[in-house]
Design an enzyme around this catalytic site. Structure first.
Site, PDB file in Angstrom:
ATOM      1  N   LEU A 266      -1.923 -42.392-112.719  1.00 44.83           N
ATOM      2  CA  LEU A 266      -1.736 -43.073-113.998  1.00 44.83           C
ATOM      3  C   LEU A 266      -0.928 -42.217-114.969  1.00 44.83           C
ATOM      4  O   LEU A 266      -0.022 -42.711-115.656  1.00 44.83           O
ATOM      5  CB  LEU A 266      -3.101 -43.408-114.614  1.00 44.83           C
ATOM      6  CG  LEU A 266      -3.976 -44.418-113.856  1.00 44.83           C
ATOM      7  CD1 LEU A 266      -5.375 -44.445-114.448  1.00 44.83           C
ATOM      8  CD2 LEU A 266      -3.354 -45.808-113.887  1.00 44.83           C
TER       9      LEU A 266
ATOM     10  N   SER B  24       7.176 -39.323-137.760  1.00 44.64           N
ATOM     11  CA  SER B  24       7.147 -37.851-137.660  1.00 44.64           C
ATOM     12  C   SER B  24       7.575 -37.474-136.243  1.00 44.64           C
ATOM     13  O   SER B  24       6.795 -36.954-135.435  1.00 44.64           O
ATOM     14  CB  SER B  24       5.746 -37.326-137.961  1.00 44.64           C
ATOM     15  OG  SER B  24       5.278 -37.798-139.207  1.00 44.64           O
TER      16      SER B  24
ATOM     17  N   LYS C  46       8.796 -36.338-132.657  1.00 44.80           N
ATOM     18  CA  LYS C  46       8.717 -35.096-131.898  1.00 44.80           C
ATOM     19  C   LYS C  46      10.108 -34.601-131.541  1.00 44.80           C
ATOM     20  O   LYS C  46      11.084 -35.364-131.554  1.00 44.80           O
ATOM     21  CB  LYS C  46       7.933 -35.326-130.588  1.00 44.80           C
ATOM     22  CG  LYS C  46       6.467 -35.638-130.736  1.00 44.80           C
ATOM     23  CD  LYS C  46       5.837 -35.842-129.362  1.00 44.80           C
ATOM     24  CE  LYS C  46       4.354 -36.160-129.454  1.00 44.80           C
ATOM     25  NZ  LYS C  46       3.566 -34.980-129.868  1.00 44.80           N
TER      26      LYS C  46
ATOM     27  N   ARG D  84       4.491 -39.348-121.607  1.00 49.41           N
ATOM     28  CA  ARG D  84       3.997 -40.495-120.823  1.00 49.41           C
ATOM     29  C   ARG D  84       2.536 -40.287-120.452  1.00 49.41           C
ATOM     30  O   ARG D  84       1.816 -41.244-120.143  1.00 49.41           O
ATOM     31  CB  ARG D  84       4.832 -40.668-119.554  1.00 49.41           C
ATOM     32  CG  ARG D  84       4.706 -39.524-118.537  1.00 49.41           C
ATOM     33  CD  ARG D  84       5.662 -39.703-117.385  1.00 49.41           C
ATOM     34  NE  ARG D  84       5.511 -38.699-116.343  1.00 49.41           N
ATOM     35  CZ  ARG D  84       6.071 -37.488-116.362  1.00 49.41           C
ATOM     36  NH1 ARG D  84       6.852 -37.137-117.399  1.00 49.41           N
ATOM     37  NH2 ARG D  84       5.892 -36.640-115.375  1.00 49.41           N
TER      38      ARG D  84
ATOM     39  N   ASP E  67       2.383 -38.230-136.158  1.00 54.93           N
ATOM     40  CA  ASP E  67       2.228 -37.653-134.826  1.00 54.93           C
ATOM     41  C   ASP E  67       0.791 -37.210-134.571  1.00 54.93           C
ATOM     42  O   ASP E  67       0.455 -36.772-133.477  1.00 54.93           O
ATOM     43  CB  ASP E  67       3.189 -36.476-134.642  1.00 54.93           C
ATOM     44  CG  ASP E  67       3.298 -36.035-133.185  1.00 54.93           C
ATOM     45  OD1 ASP E  67       3.043 -36.881-132.300  1.00 54.93           O
ATOM     46  OD2 ASP E  67       3.643 -34.864-132.933  1.00 54.93           O
TER      47      ASP E  67
ATOM     48  N   ARG F  89      -6.158 -39.394-133.042  1.00 54.66           N
ATOM     49  CA  ARG F  89      -7.426 -39.468-133.776  1.00 54.66           C
ATOM     50  C   ARG F  89      -7.579 -40.810-134.503  1.00 54.66           C
ATOM     51  O   ARG F  89      -8.694 -41.262-134.740  1.00 54.66           O
ATOM     52  CB  ARG F  89      -7.524 -38.296-134.756  1.00 54.66           C
ATOM     53  CG  ARG F  89      -6.463 -38.274-135.832  1.00 54.66           C
ATOM     54  CD  ARG F  89      -6.291 -36.901-136.448  1.00 54.66           C
ATOM     55  NE  ARG F  89      -5.634 -35.985-135.517  1.00 54.66           N
ATOM     56  CZ  ARG F  89      -5.376 -34.694-135.801  1.00 54.66           C
ATOM     57  NH1 ARG F  89      -5.749 -34.182-136.970  1.00 54.66           N
ATOM     58  NH2 ARG F  89      -4.787 -33.936-134.922  1.00 54.66           N
TER      59      ARG F  89
END
Length: 519
Positions: free
Chosen positions: A201, A291, A293, A302, A363, A367
């Site tokens: 996965l 934001s 990366k 991924r 980013d 949470r």
């Protein structure tokens, strides 16, 4: 290599030409089998090689020729090293002898694992890969004194994601050598296959593993264990009805719709007994959102759904093992992408429990989706909640790839996790959950919480855990940050380079241990 082979042949009593003809005759058979055997390090008071029980039996069957071959073919095999011999016995054209280290290896408090089990996994995986390179369709494996660990080493070591390649590795069937320890071997096979499913996965490209694709893969996989398992794939409309505003805010930047996967495994005798709830972060691709990366290594994002992958895979394994415990798995799935609809730094969103969150860094999205999933987890009156997530770069800085970080409000739950990691060798390490970190997250200018806190760049793994704690009211909860163990270069010898599927086996072992406490 050729010279070594000639020497080995001479010691075995065959000519080089005889050996070559023997190998060719064997290679024409569809039932060719390789064999992995173990040998221990010499102790100070020992004059000769010390084979495993299976190794000794094989050596006797060839009149001591295997021992002679090892003696003349090079220095003594050390832990994790191997040597392959050909034409030693007709039913096994190729035999890989692997170094297991000291026969006295056991639990090591400094390493916080069972060294014997780890040595077996490392050694067996090396031997299996060498025989796979020889295109052996079947490999029999010496149990090496611990059949479960041997099975894990074989199955984990042979896995490689080549789903999308035209040229694929030889498919190898790993089998137990001998007729004893079959139950332990099969248990190891199921543990390893569970972790390999998580690896599959996580390795799959984001365009092949969208939220919807992920949900369908889980549903398909659980069809193999239909008893006592239910899978619910919740669409965006359901997520909206649940008022999961924090989760929805992350998903709105992508054209891919969010999905919430809910898996119920009712293994306990009392199907209404309080469950263990696993919650996994399911960001199927993380660009960072607004934001953004850095483009360097962004392809690895991924696997930012590694929490969801390990959680779902552990339930697949628990169901296959028929563990006597009720488990619920929750996986909020979406992409974190930049667009005109995406979260903007400074936006305020509302979670399922009513708390507002100031999103100062898009980013720090994991949470946000976990917050709503944790709120929902409380609906099931859980005995314990464990959430798993590739959450912070700070965890990579703190522990690297040696262990996953665990933050917990429960000594009882932590003890079970720690004891489980000793068995699996897939380590976890407890981190602090001080009020000091909570205050940094709750002192927000515009909302009840800030998603990165006021002391930015300091203690990031701890403040992220403190943020999640604001959505937990149960007395037994653990947050497992797996960012540092998401990938493997060469740190774990029995895993190839790539996504690891860690700590699936530790989660399964936790469930197995809790099953006695829950019933």
């Amino acid at each position: 290599m050729l010279l070594m082979f000639r020497k080995a042949v001479a010691a075995g009593g065959r000519t080089y030409q005889q050996c070559r003809l023997f190998s060719l005759s064997c290679s024409s058979r569809s039932d060719r089998k390789g064999l992995v055997l173990g040998v221990y390090d010499k102790e100070k008071d020992e004059n000769s090689l010390k084979f495993t029980e299976a190794g000794e039996a094989f050596d006797r069957s060839v009149s001591g020729r295997l021992r002679e071959l090892l003696t003349v073919s090079g220095p003594a095999l050390t832990q994790g090293k191997s040597r392959v011999f050909h034409a030693v016995r007709q039913d096994f054209p190729s035999v890989a002898v692997v170094g297991l280290g000291k026969s006295s290896a056991a639990f090591c408090s400094q390493e916080n694992w069972d060294s014997k089990k780890v040595n077996i996994r490392n050694a067996v995986s090396v031997g299996c890969r060498q025989l796979q390179d020889l295109e052996m369709p079947t490999i029999e494996v010496d149990p090496c004194g611990d059949a479960q660990s041997a099975a894990e080493g074989a199955i984990l070591g042979l896995f490689e994601y080549d789903e999308l390649k035209q040229r694929k590795k030889t498919v190898v069937a790993a089998q137990l050598h001998g007729s004893s320890n079959t139950e332990s071997w099969q248990k190891g096979v199921l543990y390893a296959e569970g972790q390999n499913f998580a690896r599959y996965l996580m390795e799959s490209p984001a365009n092949h593993m969208t939220p919807s694709c992920f949900a369908n893969k889980i549903q398909q996989r659980l069809k193999s264990v239909p008893d006592k398992v239910e899978v619910h794939i919740r669409p965006k409309s359901w997520i909206e009805d649940q008022q999961m505003g924090s989760f929805l805010s992350v998903s709105k930047g992508s054209d891919e719709p969010p999905v919430f996967v809910e898996v119920h495994y009712k293994g306990a005798t009392n199907t209404k007994a309080p469950p263990l709830v696993f919650v996994g972060k399911g960001i199927t691709f993380d660009s960072g959102g607004i934001s953004l990366k850095s483009s360097k290594n962004m392809d690895a994002m991924r696997a930012d759904m590694g929490g969801a992958a390990t959680v779902c895979s552990s339930i697949v394994t628990a169901a296959s093992l028929k563990l006597p415990i009720n488990i619920i798995g929750l996986a909020p799935l979406c992409e974190n992408m930049p667009s005109g609809k995406a979260n903007k730094p400074g936006d305020v969103v509302r979670a399922k429990n009513g708390k507002t969150i100031q999103v100062d860094d898009t980013d720090a999205e994991g949470r946000l989706i976990l917050a709503d999933a944790l709120c929902y987890a409380h609906c099931f009156n859980p005995k314990a909640i464990v959430n798993v997530a590739t959450l912070t770069g700070a965890m990579i800085a703190a522990l690297g790839s040696a262990a996953a970080g665990v933050f917990s409000n429960s000594d009882w739950l932590w003890d079970h996790l720690r004891e489980g990691n000793v068995v699996t060798g897939d380590r976890v390490w407890r981190m602090p959950l001080f009020e000091h970190y909570s205050r940094q997250m709750t002192e927000s200018q515009l909302a009840d919480l800030n998603n990165i806190g006021k002391d930015r760049g300091s203690g990031g793994a701890c403040t992220a855990a403190a943020f999640l704690k604001e959505f937990v009211t149960v007395p037994h909860w653990a947050h497992v940050d797996i960012a540092g163990v998401m990938t493997n270069k060469d740190e774990v010898p029995y895993l190839r380079k790539g996504m690891t599927g860690r700590p699936t086996r530790t989660l399964v072992e936790l469930a197995a241990r809790l099953s006695s406490d829950f019933n």
